[in-house]
Design a protein around this motif. Sequence first.
Motif, PDB file in Angstrom:
ATOM      1  N   ALA A  62       0.900  -1.215   0.063  1.00 17.37           N
ATOM      2  CA  ALA A  62      -0.077  -0.124  -0.116  1.00 17.37           C
ATOM      3  C   ALA A  62       0.908   1.209   0.041  1.00 17.37           C
ATOM      4  N   SER A  63       1.959   1.133   0.739  1.00 22.54           N
ATOM      5  CA  SER A  63       2.670   2.424   0.835  1.00 22.54           C
ATOM      6  C   SER A  63       3.488   2.709  -0.507  1.00 22.54           C
ATOM      7  N   VAL A  64       3.941   1.691  -1.159  1.00 20.73           N
ATOM      8  CA  VAL A  64       4.859   1.728  -2.589  1.00 20.73           C
ATOM      9  C   VAL A  64       3.653   2.279  -3.479  1.00 20.73           C
ATOM     10  N   ARG A  65       2.511   1.500  -3.667  1.00 23.43           N
ATOM     11  CA  ARG A  65       1.449   2.088  -4.369  1.00 23.43           C
ATOM     12  C   ARG A  65       1.171   3.632  -4.415  1.00 23.43           C
ATOM     13  N   THR A  66       0.935   3.909  -3.096  1.00 17.05           N
ATOM     14  CA  THR A  66       0.614   5.241  -2.911  1.00 17.05           C
ATOM     15  C   THR A  66       1.638   6.348  -3.374  1.00 17.05           C
ATOM     16  N   LEU A  67       2.843   5.855  -2.996  1.00 21.41           N
ATOM     17  CA  LEU A  67       3.967   6.872  -3.342  1.00 21.41           C
ATOM     18  C   LEU A  67       4.019   6.979  -5.062  1.00 21.41           C
ATOM     19  N   LEU A  68       3.949   5.820  -5.819  1.00 14.55           N
ATOM     20  CA  LEU A  68       4.033   5.722  -7.118  1.00 14.55           C
ATOM     21  C   LEU A  68       2.728   6.556  -7.765  1.00 14.55           C
ATOM     22  N   GLU A  69       1.698   6.554  -7.391  1.00 15.40           N
ATOM     23  CA  GLU A  69       0.415   6.893  -7.780  1.00 15.40           C
ATOM     24  C   GLU A  69       0.830   8.720  -7.555  1.00 15.40           C
ATOM     25  N   ARG A  70       1.191   9.027  -6.203  1.00 14.78           N
ATOM     26  CA  ARG A  70       1.518  10.342  -6.120  1.00 14.78           C
ATOM     27  C   ARG A  70       2.406  11.227  -6.855  1.00 14.78           C
ATOM     28  N   ALA A  71       3.393  10.239  -7.395  1.00 14.95           N
ATOM     29  CA  ALA A  71       4.430  10.466  -8.189  1.00 14.95           C
ATOM     30  C   ALA A  71       3.847  10.746  -9.683  1.00 14.95           C
ATOM     31  N   GLY A  72       2.747  10.302  -9.897  1.00 16.76           N
ATOM     32  CA  GLY A  72       2.284  10.408 -11.258  1.00 16.76           C
ATOM     33  C   GLY A  72       1.379   9.156 -12.130  1.00 16.76           C
ATOM     34  N   GLY A  73       1.682   8.092 -11.296  1.00 17.28           N
ATOM     35  CA  GLY A  73       1.099   6.845 -11.916  1.00 17.28           C
ATOM     36  C   GLY A  73       1.768   6.669 -13.289  1.00 17.28           C
ATOM     37  N   ILE A  74       0.733   6.029 -13.922  1.00 14.19           N
ATOM     38  CA  ILE A  74       0.977   5.321 -15.418  1.00 14.19           C
ATOM     39  C   ILE A  74       1.468   6.415 -16.463  1.00 14.19           C
ATOM     40  N   ALA A  75       1.035   7.608 -16.393  1.00 13.56           N
ATOM     41  CA  ALA A  75       1.329   8.984 -16.886  1.00 13.56           C
ATOM     42  C   ALA A  75       2.560   9.009 -17.068  1.00 13.56           C
ATOM     43  N   ARG A  76       3.423   8.632 -15.934  1.00 15.98           N
ATOM     44  CA  ARG A  76       4.857   9.002 -16.003  1.00 15.98           C
ATOM     45  C   ARG A  76       5.660   8.018 -17.129  1.00 15.98           C
ATOM     46  N   ALA A  77       4.945   6.981 -17.576  1.00 15.45           N
ATOM     47  CA  ALA A  77       5.678   6.108 -18.516  1.00 15.45           C
ATOM     48  C   ALA A  77       5.716   6.815 -19.910  1.00 15.45           C
ATOM     49  N   ARG A  78       4.700   7.740 -20.241  1.00 12.44           N
ATOM     50  CA  ARG A  78       5.063   8.381 -21.250  1.00 12.44           C
ATOM     51  C   ARG A  78       6.101   9.470 -21.323  1.00 12.44           C
ATOM     52  N   ASN A  79       6.077  10.145 -20.209  1.00 17.12           N
ATOM     53  CA  ASN A  79       7.109  11.183 -20.035  1.00 17.12           C
ATOM     54  C   ASN A  79       8.226  10.575 -20.061  1.00 17.12           C
ATOM     55  N   ALA A  80       8.777   9.393 -19.394  1.00 21.01           N
ATOM     56  CA  ALA A  80       9.993   8.877 -19.373  1.00 21.01           C
ATOM     57  C   ALA A  80      10.493   8.462 -20.879  1.00 21.01           C
ATOM     58  N   ARG A  81       9.561   8.314 -21.967  1.00 18.10           N
ATOM     59  CA  ARG A  81      10.305   8.116 -23.174  1.00 18.10           C
ATOM     60  C   ARG A  81      11.020   9.028 -23.745  1.00 18.10           C
ATOM     61  N   GLU A  82      10.955  10.235 -23.311  1.00 12.77           N
ATOM     62  CA  GLU A  82      11.851  11.341 -23.755  1.00 12.77           C
ATOM     63  C   GLU A  82      12.745  11.690 -22.706  1.00 12.77           C
ATOM     64  N   ASN A  83      12.113  12.012 -21.392  1.00  9.88           N
ATOM     65  CA  ASN A  83      12.945  12.170 -20.293  1.00  9.88           C
ATOM     66  C   ASN A  83      14.042  11.646 -19.469  1.00  9.88           C
TER      67      ASN A  83
END
Length: 369
Positions: free
Chosen positions: A17-38
Amino acid sequence: MSNVRAHSQEDLRMLRASVRTLLERAGGIARARNARENGWDRRVMSQLADAGVLGVAARESVGGLGMGLMAAGVISEEVGRALAPEPVVPAIALAIGMMQRVCPGDTTLAVAITGEIASAFAWQERGPRGYPDQMACRFDGKALNGSKAWVAGAVGADQLLVVAQNNSQPVLVALDADGKGIYSEPRRQSDGSQLCDIDFVDAPAKVLAEGSVVSEALSGVVADATALAAAELVGVSAKALELTLDYVKTREQFGKPIGSFQVIQHRAVDLYVSQQVAEAGVSEALARMHVCTDPRARTREASRAKARACSTAKKITRESIQLHGAVGYADEFDIGLFLNRALVLSAWLGDAAYHRAQWMDAVEAKADD
């Protein structure tokens, strides 16, 4: 592993639960798109380190949490569900895992666990086996010469940990990632992540360990990384299936949700059963590796887990694309991101066919003992 404490299911549930919350607050799945460039986010990696994630499998005596592979598997699943671009599994299993085995008192390990520096582990070389008996990468006591391939997490790393040959024995050395004599060539994967080929030309390096302890530890950390990659694949396929089930409940054809059609229901049940079997198999393998000290048995369990997870993740993500219909191929739909991650993770450290062969060889070797 025998030197870690047992933890209850409640401990693991709270960790998840702790790790899931941290990753969701960081941006969740949307960050996978951003990571393709950054690329991956150093800030998120620091937050994970602050939460104890990077040292979850390391012993408490070296600054870790001492929770072992089962806890690391829970984290890996959540990384897979969120498609987190950070090299969490390579950090936990390879870089930190290697250092805690061969140089537990070195300050390099402590700063890696706390996230002050990011370390990438280079051990493979190009060739049919990926790890030759006689490595071409050589260390002469002061400088490193040669090449390493398929290095995960090297882009953005502060430090490189390299397994090389020093005369007739293996050696683990550390180098600054941007130091003299290091030439890196990133190769972008279909999910946007990058593996690096790295050449070393008279690159100054510091010895962390040498001798048989290095080769013995290497076998262990590769087994750990293989099993945790399987857990990450379980997370990828679980979230892909979840998104697909939600979609078939809302997509309509002939005035009805397609999820009401019997043929779709049968396919959904088949995928769900496959997912549950893979999840149970990987969890069982991690539980056995958690307490096992026999290197061959641990490698056998890791191969079993990876083979099952690879096959299941490919099946679920591919069929999920089909169940989304034509829009499943559109880049703006998240389901395609899961397919690409499944393909990349399945290839990393050996695909299903490779690990089935490894498992069979291990079983035959055990029978001959």
